[in-house]
Design a protein around this motif. Sequence first.
Motif, mmCIF file in Angstrom:
data_model
loop_
_atom_site.group_PDB
_atom_site.id
_atom_site.type_symbol
_atom_site.label_atom_id
_atom_site.label_comp_id
_atom_site.label_asym_id
_atom_site.label_seq_id
_atom_site.Cartn_x
_atom_site.Cartn_y
_atom_site.Cartn_z
ATOM 1 N N SER A 46 39.820 20.125 55.021
ATOM 2 C CA SER A 46 38.423 19.470 55.558
ATOM 3 C C SER A 46 38.530 18.055 55.899
ATOM 4 O O SER A 46 39.212 17.377 54.925
ATOM 5 C CB SER A 46 37.234 19.955 54.435
ATOM 6 O OG SER A 46 37.575 18.869 53.294
ATOM 7 N N ASN A 50 41.561 24.640 47.951
ATOM 8 C CA ASN A 50 41.389 26.249 47.902
ATOM 9 C C ASN A 50 41.908 26.608 49.122
ATOM 10 O O ASN A 50 41.363 27.415 49.965
ATOM 11 C CB ASN A 50 40.087 26.827 47.541
ATOM 12 C CG ASN A 50 39.801 26.366 46.419
ATOM 13 O OD1 ASN A 50 40.640 26.392 45.406
ATOM 14 N ND2 ASN A 50 38.567 26.304 45.916
ATOM 15 N N GLY A 51 43.130 26.182 50.036
ATOM 16 C CA GLY A 51 43.459 26.520 51.265
ATOM 17 C C GLY A 51 42.776 26.242 52.476
ATOM 18 O O GLY A 51 42.793 26.695 53.470
ATOM 19 N N VAL A 52 41.973 25.232 52.377
ATOM 20 C CA VAL A 52 41.224 24.851 53.428
ATOM 21 C C VAL A 52 41.271 23.372 53.468
ATOM 22 O O VAL A 52 40.858 22.562 52.554
ATOM 23 C CB VAL A 52 39.483 24.988 53.154
ATOM 24 C CG1 VAL A 52 38.766 24.585 54.186
ATOM 25 C CG2 VAL A 52 39.379 26.569 53.275
ATOM 26 N N GLN A 62 50.315 24.261 63.534
ATOM 27 C CA GLN A 62 49.415 23.867 62.583
ATOM 28 C C GLN A 62 49.339 22.401 62.651
ATOM 29 O O GLN A 62 48.233 21.670 62.416
ATOM 30 C CB GLN A 62 50.055 24.081 61.005
ATOM 31 C CG GLN A 62 49.654 25.833 60.801
ATOM 32 C CD GLN A 62 48.401 26.290 60.908
ATOM 33 O OE1 GLN A 62 47.377 25.496 60.478
ATOM 34 N NE2 GLN A 62 48.268 27.253 61.654
ATOM 35 N N THR A 88 36.670 21.718 59.378
ATOM 36 C CA THR A 88 37.328 22.555 58.275
ATOM 37 C C THR A 88 38.536 23.535 59.046
ATOM 38 O O THR A 88 38.371 23.854 60.335
ATOM 39 C CB THR A 88 36.691 23.360 57.372
ATOM 40 O OG1 THR A 88 35.928 24.268 58.112
ATOM 41 C CG2 THR A 88 35.695 22.631 56.584
ATOM 42 N N LEU A 89 39.558 23.676 58.392
ATOM 43 C CA LEU A 89 40.629 24.319 58.768
ATOM 44 C C LEU A 89 41.264 25.356 57.820
ATOM 45 O O LEU A 89 41.915 24.629 56.873
ATOM 46 C CB LEU A 89 41.783 23.540 59.612
ATOM 47 C CG LEU A 89 43.107 24.203 60.025
ATOM 48 C CD1 LEU A 89 42.885 24.989 61.360
ATOM 49 C CD2 LEU A 89 44.074 23.209 60.273
ATOM 50 N N GLY A 90 41.357 26.390 58.214
ATOM 51 C CA GLY A 90 41.937 27.351 57.159
ATOM 52 C C GLY A 90 43.603 27.146 57.058
ATOM 53 O O GLY A 90 43.930 27.418 58.210
ATOM 54 N N LEU A 91 44.148 27.020 56.097
ATOM 55 C CA LEU A 91 45.583 26.609 56.063
ATOM 56 C C LEU A 91 46.438 27.890 56.099
ATOM 57 O O LEU A 91 46.060 28.819 55.407
ATOM 58 C CB LEU A 91 45.964 25.731 54.828
ATOM 59 C CG LEU A 91 45.067 24.458 54.918
ATOM 60 C CD1 LEU A 91 45.602 23.472 53.708
ATOM 61 C CD2 LEU A 91 45.296 23.703 56.010
ATOM 62 N N SER A 92 47.698 27.830 56.741
ATOM 63 C CA SER A 92 48.378 28.722 57.051
ATOM 64 C C SER A 92 49.574 28.616 55.789
ATOM 65 O O SER A 92 49.754 27.874 55.101
ATOM 66 C CB SER A 92 49.502 28.447 58.177
ATOM 67 O OG SER A 92 50.477 29.499 58.334
ATOM 68 N N ASP A 93 49.852 29.911 55.159
ATOM 69 C CA ASP A 93 50.752 30.189 53.976
ATOM 70 C C ASP A 93 52.040 29.916 54.555
ATOM 71 O O ASP A 93 53.001 29.944 53.516
ATOM 72 C CB ASP A 93 50.684 31.657 53.367
ATOM 73 C CG ASP A 93 49.318 32.082 53.227
ATOM 74 O OD1 ASP A 93 48.493 31.073 52.699
ATOM 75 O OD2 ASP A 93 48.959 33.220 53.227
#
Length: 177
Positions: free
Chosen positions: A25, A21-23, A68, A34-39
């Motif tokens: 871990s 879900n865009g994360v 990133q 955890t890291l929130g992923l870039s679009d």
Amino acid sequence: MSRIGKKPVAVPNGVTANIDNGVLSVKGPKGTLTLGLSDLVTYSVDDGAIAVQPIGQSKQSRSHWGLQRTLVSNLIEGVTNGFTKILDIKGVGYRAASQGKTLKLQLGYSHDVDIAVPEGIEVKTPDNTTVEISGIDKQKVGQLAAEIRRWRKPEPYKGKGIAYRGEYIFRKEGKKK
């Protein structure tokens, strides 16, 4: 082309990486980050490596590419080895003492400076002029070190203040008669 972004990040044994879900871990012996992923970039977890690629050739996606990849590398480094910053305190009467989750600094002010240590960060004072900050999150370790240093930056005439270990302080000559 990003020289940094082209290299895949090796995932050592004992470390697991999952994208959900865009994360991203990453779980290792020291903990989980955890890291929130870039679009603007795509991530792929292959056997033993994480690869980062830009989606298009726009300037923004290419600039996020290397950033990133470095953030992913910092996650892997943090859960395997952790990060440490060492601060040296120089000056007459300047000292530090770690008391649980509080760092007490005496820096020549009329009051002691109490700094709350955030969760996930460990602060040790091997002697009263050295502060060791360690943790698994590179950003939190560096931020706490910068906040501590901000109370008394090293001054150029006598070299008094709080400096990073190994930092060169440019010294100036004093007044002449």
